[in-house]
Design a protein around this motif. Structure first.
Motif, PDB file in Angstrom:
ATOM      1  N   ARG A  47       0.827  -1.213   0.000  1.00 41.95           N
ATOM      2  CA  ARG A  47       0.000   0.000   0.000  1.00 41.95           C
ATOM      3  C   ARG A  47       0.862   1.264   0.000  1.00 41.95           C
ATOM      4  NH1 ARG A  47      -5.127  -0.278   1.594  1.00 41.95           N
ATOM      5  NH2 ARG A  47      -4.881   1.459   3.036  1.00 41.95           N
ATOM      6  N   ALA A  50       1.804   1.670  -3.475  1.00 38.21           N
ATOM      7  CA  ALA A  50       0.644   2.156  -4.212  1.00 38.21           C
ATOM      8  C   ALA A  50       0.398   3.638  -3.974  1.00 38.21           C
ATOM      9  CB  ALA A  50      -0.598   1.360  -3.796  1.00 38.21           C
ATOM     10  N   LEU A  77       0.219   3.355 -11.288  1.00 37.26           N
ATOM     11  CA  LEU A  77       0.185   1.930 -10.963  1.00 37.26           C
ATOM     12  C   LEU A  77      -1.270   1.464 -10.953  1.00 37.26           C
ATOM     13  CD1 LEU A  77       2.591   2.059  -7.890  1.00 37.26           C
ATOM     14  CD2 LEU A  77       3.173   1.518 -10.253  1.00 37.26           C
ATOM     15  N   ALA A  78      -1.468   0.148 -11.072  1.00 40.21           N
ATOM     16  CA  ALA A  78      -2.815  -0.396 -10.963  1.00 40.21           C
ATOM     17  C   ALA A  78      -2.823  -1.445  -9.867  1.00 40.21           C
ATOM     18  CB  ALA A  78      -3.250  -1.018 -12.279  1.00 40.21           C
ATOM     19  N   MET A  79      -3.967  -1.580  -9.213  1.00 36.18           N
ATOM     20  CA  MET A  79      -4.004  -2.497  -8.083  1.00 36.18           C
ATOM     21  C   MET A  79      -5.246  -3.376  -8.160  1.00 36.18           C
ATOM     22  SD  MET A  79      -3.170  -1.526  -4.230  1.00 36.18           S
ATOM     23  CE  MET A  79      -3.594  -2.477  -2.804  1.00 36.18           C
ATOM     24  N   PHE A  81      -7.536  -5.589  -5.620  1.00 36.72           N
ATOM     25  CA  PHE A  81      -7.726  -5.711  -4.175  1.00 36.72           C
ATOM     26  C   PHE A  81      -8.249  -7.085  -3.791  1.00 36.72           C
ATOM     27  CE2 PHE A  81      -7.784  -1.234  -5.015  1.00 36.72           C
ATOM     28  CZ  PHE A  81      -7.221  -0.649  -3.887  1.00 36.72           C
ATOM     29  N   ARG A 146      -9.908  -4.082 -15.069  1.00 37.76           N
ATOM     30  CA  ARG A 146      -9.830  -2.674 -14.715  1.00 37.76           C
ATOM     31  C   ARG A 146      -8.378  -2.253 -14.541  1.00 37.76           C
ATOM     32  NH1 ARG A 146     -13.015  -1.068  -9.368  1.00 37.76           N
ATOM     33  NH2 ARG A 146     -11.183  -2.042  -8.468  1.00 37.76           N
ATOM     34  N   LEU A 156      -0.146  -4.115  -8.926  1.00 41.54           N
ATOM     35  CA  LEU A 156      -0.037  -4.519  -7.528  1.00 41.54           C
ATOM     36  C   LEU A 156      -1.219  -5.436  -7.223  1.00 41.54           C
ATOM     37  CD1 LEU A 156       0.696  -0.973  -6.063  1.00 41.54           C
ATOM     38  CD2 LEU A 156       2.336  -2.627  -6.949  1.00 41.54           C
ATOM     39  N   ASP A 158      -3.123  -7.429  -4.072  1.00 41.19           N
ATOM     40  CA  ASP A 158      -3.171  -7.608  -2.620  1.00 41.19           C
ATOM     41  C   ASP A 158      -4.010  -8.846  -2.304  1.00 41.19           C
ATOM     42  OD1 ASP A 158      -3.049  -7.356   0.076  1.00 41.19           O
ATOM     43  OD2 ASP A 158      -4.229  -5.511   0.208  1.00 41.19           O
TER      44      ASP A 158
END
Lengths: 332, 290, 276
Positions: A47, A50, A77-79, A81, A146, A156, A158
């Motif tokens: 995080r 991020a 960046l893209a994450m 979750f 997305r 990233l 998680d």
């Protein structure tokens, strides 16, 4: 390009220090997995990269540019979750298009990219549904969609698979690995599951209590764990640890032997014990043995071995596969 | 969760609400407190002077205060008893499988949405009126003399009206609590040999205890301030027979223009309400952590 | 889940429940019926329930004699105005407390609630005097201010509990997708919070519509909403049951309908989230 450099990164919540200091280099195109038990700081670290969490000290650089004080929205960046975090009031199409809309892309370009992502992820039939009408695996795909449409410098993840059932998890693991092959973009992936780490990573970062215990390729960690923690964390079933007299014979405080490096015999061997439980998986047999003076040992033997509860067996470590640790749990 | 920039935004966003409420609370309250130590009558402006605790002495020793305190207690306790017991029974009834449950629920809840002045006037005129009221008609048709509710038992009559308005509130909340009870718990108790009564007292009632407490505390807060129902039915009378603390303070301040005395009464009302509020806040606070 | 319940028992329980429900609802029903009677029929003995000459003349007369529409409009303006104003102040505060909790957040929330527990009579005199000096007595503006302030804690509290249910990860996802604070509020937070804000709006309109302490004390003829207007029927000079009923029916009908839609939110709003 997508190389990420952490130098002397610290994190504290008030007086509680979560991450004392971390230095880490993530190379462009690498698939890096942060792995460790819950509470080890792996998610916090992600995080911070991020930009969702302030750093208490040190710098984070992306492609050589210091982004420590840049907001999450501007880091490129893209994450993905753990809960997928899809927008429940938008259709799948709008969910995937959202980052492009935020970037101010023209509608034609948005449509083109959404269609391409939907193709890659097999989402064409669901584009006009809402997240609430999708299954767990489909939601996961939307979340990935997305992330990929905006062509980020790095992805990233998680713990993205922890809400899926076992079978689906294996599928998604493969899909993410394939995606990495196709896109060649840097990926940082957080998980507590060492199997995910071993199967997907180019480079594994093992964390414990906010410290990096070891960084290396999966097999590197498997073969040469730096300490007892890494040795125990990597590999399944877990490594057997023996201390006391048997360890002293090897000039160590503790010795460790992986279950797959123990040979099982019904006639003779180094340690004599009684079978407590044997699990027959078909391809392998896991045998849990009580050995007097040594303790409980797990052995993993190939194929279908006809041993069962109460049988007397002999166990011997494979030569050269014994890990030796000193009193500080460091590898000798 | 948060970054430094958003923290600043968060602080700015909360300020208007906090500042407005702070002003709304502090300014009038300190004025009330100040007035309560003054001899201050709106009919003789410019004659204000400091008289210490004299207003309190007058207010608390006035026989009207004692009667108002008693009436407040009767009203609050009466309504609480009717609504919690009635509400529990109604909740149990509405929780049963019945045909048209939704409609019955709507019928039961309706009185809560009736404005207090309408409720009071409808009860006063169309039901309790000794000549034209429906109750008088019923009494006559069974050969009883009509009863003048608001003249002969004003406090009880008002308690009845107010209870009718609050019964839906209690029912609705207790029903919500009841429906959150895990059905498997009841089935387990049944398997363990518990009959309907022991299931009610050992499983259902303890589960609802918290909701019942909340109902009691919240209603108390609102009931202490009952005003409209008294104003439009009896004007606090006959005599002081249906004057509660709220009404007493109102009549002293705005009917007799005695600002000083009314303010002292207001402070007393605040203290009484605060005692209840402390318990309520604790209940809500505990929930906030969970 | 449900066990097989024998239909006989169910029929008996249904009968009892309907009887109780109709008994509780009866005063409202009787008021509505009476509003369609002539004054003579309204006080006739024995009373009639359905078989009378239905008439609408009471409704016409209530308006003619007392400018009912003005008071209705006052009620609408005051309850809508105070609710909207309250929301404008409350939404940012609730957003702040729900998504950026601080050590003090809980204390602030509790303190806000405690202002709601202040008995209105404790501040009646100063508010009355302040309003008199500011020429706010008997004005819609004055009542909007008062009702906004007294219901603000409930609004903040309700919106707060609704915001709390929006997972923080979704807002973070928006940030990762390149949304700035404004985009985040406009595209993600607001659409997700709309159902909660709508039900808060509904409940607060109901509470403001029925508020009968400040509306009675701070208004006279001009700004009086329906609560105060109906109270004027308490004067004993003439008993106009049918007209009282007509005025009452019109006063409670809109709120009764809104209320039935917001049963669930009612529990939540009035118990400050202590019972869900």
């Amino acid at each position: 390009m997508g190389s990420i450099t952490l130098s002397n990164v610290k994190k504290a919540f008030g007086d509680t220090v979560v991450i004392p200091s971390i230095d880490l280099e993530v190379n462009n195109g690498e698939f890096v997995v942060f792995v460790g038990p819950s509470g080890c700081g792996k998610s916090t670290l992600l995080r911070m990269i991020a930009g969702l969490e302030d750093t208490s000290g040190g710098t984070i650089a992306i492609d050589g540019q210091d982004v420590t004080d840049l907001s999450a929205a501007k880091r490129g960046l893209a994450m993905v979750f753990q809960s997928y975090a899809l927008y429940p009031h938008m259709t799948v199409r709008k969910n995937i298009a959202f980052p492009l809309k935020m970037a101010g892309l023209p509608a034609v370009e948005v449509d083109k990219r959404v269609a391409a992502a939907a193709n890659v992820l097999n989402l064409n039939d669901y584009l006009d549904r809402r997240p609430g009408q999708l299954s767990g695996g489909q939601r996961q795909r939307v979340a990935i969609g997305r992330a990929i449409v905006r062509e980020p410098t790095a992805f990233l993840f998680d713990e993205p698979l922890s809400n899926l059932d076992a079978a689906l998890r294996v599928n998604m693991r493969l899909e993410i690995s394939e995606l990495h092959q196709t896109l060649g973009t840097t990926m940082i992936y957080v998980t507590h599951d060492q199997v995910e780490a071993m199967t997907m990573a180019d480079k594994i970062v093992v964390l414990q209590a906010g410290r990096v215990e070891q960084v290396g390729s999966p097999l590197d960690l498997y073969r040469n764990p730096r300490n007892k923690f890494v040795a125990g964390f990597i590999g399944s079933p877990k490594m057997n640890f023996i201390d006391g007299e048997e360890a002293a014979k090897e000039n160590a405080a503790t010795i460790g032997i992986r279950p797959e490096h123990i040979e099982l015999s019904t006639e003779s061997g180094r340690w004599k014990g009684t079978v407590a439980v044997s699990e027959h998986l078909g391809s392998d047999t896991f045998v849990y043995v009580n050995v007097d003076g040594v303790g409980h040992l797990t052995a993993r033997v190939e194929g279908e071995r006809p041993v069962s509860h109460g049988d007397t067996v002999w166990l011997s470590p494979v030569a050269g596969r014994i890990h030796r640790f000193d009193a500080q749990d460091m590898t000798l | 969760m948060a970054t430094a920039k958003s923290n600043v935004a968060a602080r700015i966003m909360i300020s208007p609400a906090v500042l407005l409420l702070l002003a709304w609370m502090l300014i009038p309250l300190s004025m009330t407190l100040y007035f309560s130590f003054l001899s201050y009558n709106l009919l003789s402006p410019g004659m204000e002077r400091w008289i210490g605790f004299l207003n309190y002495e007058y207010f608390l020793t006035d026989p009207a205060f004692f009667s108002a305190l008693t009436n407040t207690l009767i009203l609050v306790l009466g309504v609480l008893i009717v609504t919690t017991i009635g509400g529990t029974l109604l909740a149990l009834l509405l929780d049963q499988p019945i045909w048209g449950q939704g409609i019955v629920r709507i019928l039961v809840i309706a009185p809560f949405f009736v404005m207090p002045t309408v409720s009071a006037l409808v009860w006063k005129n169309m039901f309790m009126n000794p000549v034209n009221g429906l109750f008088a008609y019923v009494a006559k048709s069974v050969g009883l003399p009509p009863f003048d509710f608001l003249a002969q038992a004003p406090m009880l009559s008002i308690t009845g009206m107010v209870a009718w308005q609050w019964l839906p509130f209690a029912t609705l909340i207790l029903l919500t609590a009841l429906q959150s009870l895990d059905r498997e718990q009841l089935e387990a108790a049944e398997m363990d040999g518990a009959g309907p009564f022991s299931r009610f007292f050992h499983i259902i009632l303890p589960h609802m205890a918290r909701a019942i407490t909340v109902v009691i505390l919240i209603q108390t807060i609102f009931l202490l301030s009952t005003f409209a129902a008294i104003l439009v039915t009896t004007n606090g009378g006959p005599g002081y027979a249906s004057t509660n603390i709220t009404y007493l303070v109102y009549s002293q301040s705005l009917l007799q223009f005695d600002v000083g005395g009314g303010s002292a009464g207001g402070v007393v009302a605040v203290i009484i309400a605060n005692i209840v509020a402390i318990f309520l806040m604790r209940m809500i606070g505990k929930n906030l952590e969970a | 889940m449900a066990r097989a319940v024998n239909n006989k028992r169910r029929a008996v329980v249904t009968l009892i429940a309907w009887a109780v429900g109709i008994a509780i609802f009866f005063p409202i029903l009787y008021t509505v019926l009476t509003s369609f009677k002539t004054e003579a029929e309204a006080v006739a003995s024995p009373p009639s329930f359905l078989f009378f000459d239905w008439t609408l003349e009471n409704y016409a007369e209530v308006q003619e004699r007392s400018n009912y529409f003005l008071h209705f409009l006052n009620s609408v303006v005051i309850s809508l105005g105070s609710t909207v104003l309250g929301l404008i102040i409350a939404v940012p505060a609730a957003w702040s407390m729900a998504f950026f909790p601080k050590k003090r957040t809980k204390d602030i929330l509790m303190w806000m609630l405690s202002t709601k527990m202040l008995p209105p009579v404790g501040v009646l005199v100063p508010i009355y005097l302040l309003f008199r000096d500011a020429s706010l007595l008997d004005t819609r503006t004055g009542l909007v201010i008062v009702l906004t302030m007294i219901n603000l804690p409930i609004i903040v509290w309700m919106i707060f509990t609704y915001f709390k249910e929006i997972p923080g990860e979704i807002l973070e996802a928006a940030r990762m997708d390149g949304a700035n604070l404004w985009d985040e509020v406009v595209y993600v937070l607001t659409p997700m919070a709309i159902p909660g804000i709508a039900s808060t709006l509904l409940l607060n309109i109901i509470l403001a519509w029925n508020e009968a302490f400040w509306t009675l004390n701070l208004t006279a003829a001009k700004a009086a909403p329906l609560t105060a207007f109906i109270a004027s029927y308490s004067s004993p000079e003439g008993l106009f049951y049918a007209k009282l009923s007509a005025a009452s029916t019109m006063a409670i009908a809109p709120i009764l309908i809104l209320g039935w839609f917001s049963q669930k939110q009612l529990v939540r709003g009035l118990t400050f989230g202590a019972v869900k």
